[in-house]
Enzyme design. Sequence first.
Site, mmCIF file in Angstrom:
data_model
loop_
_atom_site.group_PDB
_atom_site.id
_atom_site.type_symbol
_atom_site.label_atom_id
_atom_site.label_comp_id
_atom_site.label_asym_id
_atom_site.label_seq_id
_atom_site.Cartn_x
_atom_site.Cartn_y
_atom_site.Cartn_z
ATOM 1 N NE ARG A 1 -11.467 -7.546 -11.587
ATOM 2 C CZ ARG A 1 -10.975 -6.333 -11.681
ATOM 3 N NH1 ARG A 1 -11.789 -5.280 -11.653
ATOM 4 N NH2 ARG A 1 -9.677 -6.126 -11.790
ATOM 5 C CG HIS A 2 -9.769 -10.680 -8.475
ATOM 6 N ND1 HIS A 2 -9.424 -9.368 -8.252
ATOM 7 C CD2 HIS A 2 -9.322 -10.964 -9.718
ATOM 8 C CE1 HIS A 2 -8.799 -8.879 -9.294
ATOM 9 N NE2 HIS A 2 -8.719 -9.818 -10.216
ATOM 10 N NE ARG B 1 -5.744 -7.071 -10.614
ATOM 11 C CZ ARG B 1 -5.152 -6.091 -11.288
ATOM 12 N NH1 ARG B 1 -4.160 -5.402 -10.736
ATOM 13 N NH2 ARG B 1 -5.554 -5.779 -12.514
ATOM 14 N NE ARG C 1 -5.628 -11.072 -9.906
ATOM 15 C CZ ARG C 1 -4.463 -11.269 -10.502
ATOM 16 N NH1 ARG C 1 -3.374 -11.423 -9.764
ATOM 17 N NH2 ARG C 1 -4.364 -11.322 -11.815
ATOM 18 C CG ASP D 1 -10.384 -7.721 -15.243
ATOM 19 O OD1 ASP D 1 -9.817 -8.749 -15.660
ATOM 20 O OD2 ASP D 1 -9.752 -6.711 -14.864
#
Length: 386
Positions: A29-30, A33, A97, A280
Amino acid sequence: MLYSVIVILLIFNGYNDARKLIGTHIILRHGERTPSYLYPTDPNDSHFWPNGLGQLTIRGRLEHVTLGQYIRERYSDLLNSTYVASEITIRSSDYDRTLMSAYSNLVGLYPSTKNFELPESFLHSNTWPESLPWQPIPVHTVPKPIDHLMAVSSCGQYEELVEILRKSSRIQRLNDEFRDFFTFLEKHTNQSIADIFIAWDIADTILIEAIYNVAPAWVTPSILRQLRQISDLCFYHLLYSYRINRLRGGPLIRDILNNIEKITTNNEQGRKAKLYFGHDITISAILAFLDVNYVHQPPFASGLFFDLYQQDDNSYAIQLEYLNKTNSQDTQIITLPECLNAMCPLERFIELYEEKLPGDMDKECKSAKTKRTYSRIHHVSFVSES
């Protein structure tokens, strides 16, 4: 008795020594943010957030630099210390992102200097270091509407199934449980809340605002706990349906199995490692597809590790580990259902999940285009165009 213990230890150690890591597939996951959505009474407009809504923060970038360092250490025997195109492929969804997370991660995975260390203090300061070792490494992506792999594509069948889910008794029970809380949120946000998924939009924003201590004054610790509960429940129930997690998790599992086949047959197109930078929802969809999902939202910079081993009898096995905490190196081994232990034989893995894999996703995503009765949800898990 002592002899028995020694024999058991020898057998165990021999088993460990006999297996060899030959490949890995990592779904990430990034990092942290900014909010993706603002509710009507939000005290922080889009200009408050650097680079606007839905963007990676500086902390989010640094989270992935350190995660890349962990991946470098973890796979130092598998991957060359410098980038080799034939060893690894990096894939990202087409969001700023996730792309920025991928490039930040590669700073840690393939640093251009051997003595690079990122002070831990930077992870909390939200300040970008003036100099970081960097080298250009390709990251691949495709436009959002057709990106079935990372679970962000436009998919009519998925939208239709979500519409059915929102009318289900399962979700209606949750709505009834939180009805008083919805009324409270409506009063303070000036937004109508038809169901738990609309409340999820608000929860996602306020939980991020709380990180920066800019949440509204009415957001108490008790309110934050309820918002977190809503977020966790939405991820779980959204993907509980076999038909939904098949569409959202299946394509990526198929891609992993395709590369594993190339590795095990010595196909030159196979890659020792494939890194997927998503959301996510990407991680939750995989967990749900494998029937190991639980009530939670995958945190920022979390990851699933599908490690492929060759054993002494030349058979292959997969071990799945979940890094489910930001800024951590403590993974949890996940034992898949109907596998005898954490080291799941590849043949068994294929037997368990192959029939569930979707076929042609363009065909599978076609729907009857039923009329929408609920407000569209702003969360990226549902809408790839936003």
